[in-house]
Enzyme design. Structure first.
Site, PDB file in Angstrom:
ATOM      1  N   HIS A  72       0.769  -1.248   0.095  1.00 37.16           N
ATOM      2  CA  HIS A  72      -0.076   0.143   0.077  1.00 37.16           C
ATOM      3  C   HIS A  72       0.797   1.254  -0.081  1.00 37.16           C
ATOM      4  O   HIS A  72       0.290   2.437  -0.022  1.00 37.16           O
ATOM      5  CB  HIS A  72      -0.942   0.006   1.174  1.00 37.16           C
ATOM      6  CG  HIS A  72      -2.199   0.805   0.805  1.00 37.16           C
ATOM      7  ND1 HIS A  72      -2.607   1.472  -0.083  1.00 37.16           N
ATOM      8  CD2 HIS A  72      -3.414   0.404   1.730  1.00 37.16           C
ATOM      9  CE1 HIS A  72      -3.813   1.820  -0.062  1.00 37.16           C
ATOM     10  NE2 HIS A  72      -4.431   1.484   0.814  1.00 37.16           N
ATOM     11  N   ASP A 109      -2.396   1.683  -4.825  1.00 37.76           N
ATOM     12  CA  ASP A 109      -3.779   1.988  -4.282  1.00 37.76           C
ATOM     13  C   ASP A 109      -4.499   0.915  -4.688  1.00 37.76           C
ATOM     14  O   ASP A 109      -4.557   0.150  -5.530  1.00 37.76           O
ATOM     15  CB  ASP A 109      -4.350   3.422  -4.797  1.00 37.76           C
ATOM     16  CG  ASP A 109      -4.060   3.600  -6.332  1.00 37.76           C
ATOM     17  OD1 ASP A 109      -5.134   2.923  -6.724  1.00 37.76           O
ATOM     18  OD2 ASP A 109      -3.286   4.287  -6.811  1.00 37.76           O
TER      19      ASP A 109
END
Length: 476
Positions: free
Chosen positions: A446, A450
């Site tokens: 992350h 995304d």
């Protein structure tokens, strides 16, 4: 006095520095007195300690898995001595000398250390190939010659399994012309050589050593279609209860898992799951399976999953990237080296198929067969286990639908595939039909990926698999 001493002793050993001369009583018993010190059997040599050299990748210790030689065997340069396993891969150690094995310093499953003696080899002292510090002042013993592989003046490329096959049949690898890449000697080359020598008709052996499935007449009676999908039965093993705790060291691939997963915990993971309708792909694979088997390759669903992932990575290269330790630079990998998690007796290993972006589905299937064969035998090399850029883990072969896969650093994404289930679904007209459904679970880094990017990639990968004919439009 000298004659008396010779006849009263079985042998006289005169040790001069590194050279040892043995006078046998049998050789002198019938000799003339004036030829007293002329012998018919003299053994001269140096004992060299062949040390385990640096394997690379920061490896300091390995586990000895198999010896290809024994004490008293003759070896030539580049002959296989043993197979060792580190926490990264299995490596075959080859000889640097021509000589006779005098001592094995380790047994099977012992831990050998880099820079420490592996075997003692007696070499011809007149050649002087060994350095002074490597020579052990141990008198050699007369021995019987053993014929093994002999490579004259050049390195012969062959896997440990091929070398073992040649050794068992007393074949010199230098006499065989390899048909593999870079003149590598394959198993077929050994079998063809044996066939020419003996006149025997040997069955062809495909590169991946795939065992063809039994014919319907040879298998058990087929179950009804609605019961064809059997529930896997857990394998029960005899339980031995000793009542005592047992402590074992973490070695081999387990040690690699400790290091890798400890590094993976530093990555902020996020997950994304979806289900895929593989009805069309199941039908396509059924049509192509017989053709692939006729070419010596077992075709599973995984080659389609891997190729679809590669086509998706072309559109979303951020998923085929790596992030440096300081999180300052992202490296986009040009090659799609897609790893496949495998459950073996040695533990979890993740070999990868190199350059998937330029491979066909059949090429990927053939490479998977090779990796699975080597993985089952514990003979995967470092090149097979390193360099991965993206990973798929097929947990469905064991069971389960969803998972939470852990990213394999320095990669940034991984997918876990569940089992294929026959479940009811609705079509566009609202009618119920039988669908082949598989669940997929993605994990991504992350820090640079995304959720929207992961979802778009998954949708593209899903569209390729649900409409396999669409992959033809993007194949290179």
């Amino acid at each position: 006095v000298c004659i008396h001493r010779v006849r009263s002793c079985s042998s006289i050993r005169v040790i001069k520095s590194k050279y040892v001369c043995v006078f046998d009583k049998s050789a002198l018993k019938f000799s003339h007195q004036q030829r007293l010190f002329r012998t018919s059997a003299v053994s001269c040599g140096q004992i060299v300690q062949f040390k385990l050299s640096d394997i690379g990748e920061g490896i300091t210790e390995v586990t000895v898995k198999e010896w290809y030689i024994k004490e008293g065997d003759s070896v030539s340069q580049f002959d296989s001595i043993c197979e060792v396993q580190s926490d990264k891969a299995s490596v075959t150690i080859t000889s640097r000398y021509d000589g006779v094995i005098r001592k094995l310093h380790y047994s099977i499953d012992d831990i050998a250390f880099v820079g420490k003696p592996l075997v003692d080899i007696e070499i011809d002292a007149s050649k002087g190939v060994a350095s002074e510090e490597d020579v052990v002042e141990t008198p050699p013993m007369s021995h019987e010659e053993h014929t093994h592989q002999e490579i004259k003046g050049h390195k012969t490329l062959a896997t440990p399994a091929v070398r073992r096959l040649a050794m068992e049949n007393n074949i010199k690898l230098s006499e065989i012309v390899g048909t593999g890449k870079d003149n590598r000697i394959l198993k077929e080359d050994i079998l063809n050589y044996l066939a020419k020598q003996t006149g025997a008709i040997l069955p062809p052996s495909p590169k991946a050593e795939i065992v063809p499935p039994l014919r319907k007449s040879e298998t058990a009676p087929a179950a009804p279609k609605d019961k064809a999908r059997k529930i896997p039965v857990p394998v029960s093993r005899p339980i031995v209860f000793s009542g005592k705790d047992k402590t074992e060291p973490v070695t081999g691939f387990q040690k690699a898992m400790v290091k890798t997963m400890s590094a993976a915990l530093k990555i902020p993971h996020f997950g994304y799951c979806d289900e895929i309708d593989l009805t069309q792909l199941v039908q396509l694979r059924e049509e192509l399976k017989a053709l692939a088997e006729s070419r010596g390759v077992k075709l599973s669903f995984m080659p389609f999953f891997i190729k679809a992932a590669s086509l998706g990575l072309l559109q979303y290269p951020i998923l085929n990237a790596s992030l440096d330790e300081n999180c300052q630079n992202v490296t986009y990998k040009a090659s799609h080296n897609i790893g496949v998690a495998m459950d073996t007796e040695q533990g979890l290993i993740v070999p990868n198929v190199k350059n998937v972006q330029v491979c066909s589905v059949f090429d990927i299937a053939a490479e998977l067969n090779r990796l699975q064969s080597l993985g089952s035998a514990g003979q995967l090399g470092t090149s097979d286990l390193t360099g991965g850029t993206f990973t798929l883990s097929n947990i469905g072969t064991i069971g389960g639908t969803y998972a939470k896969p852990v990213i394999l650093p320095p990669e940034v994404a991984i997918g876990a595939l569940g089992k294929i289930q026959v479940v009811p679904r609705f079509n566009g007209k609202g009618e119920v039909f039988k669908a082949q459904i598989m669940n997929v679970s993605w994990s991504a880094d992350h820090r640079i990926i995304d959720g929207a990017t992961m979802a778009r990639f998954s949708n593209l990968w899903k569209s390729y698999l649900e409409n396999p004919a669409s992959m033809l439009l993007d194949l290179k």
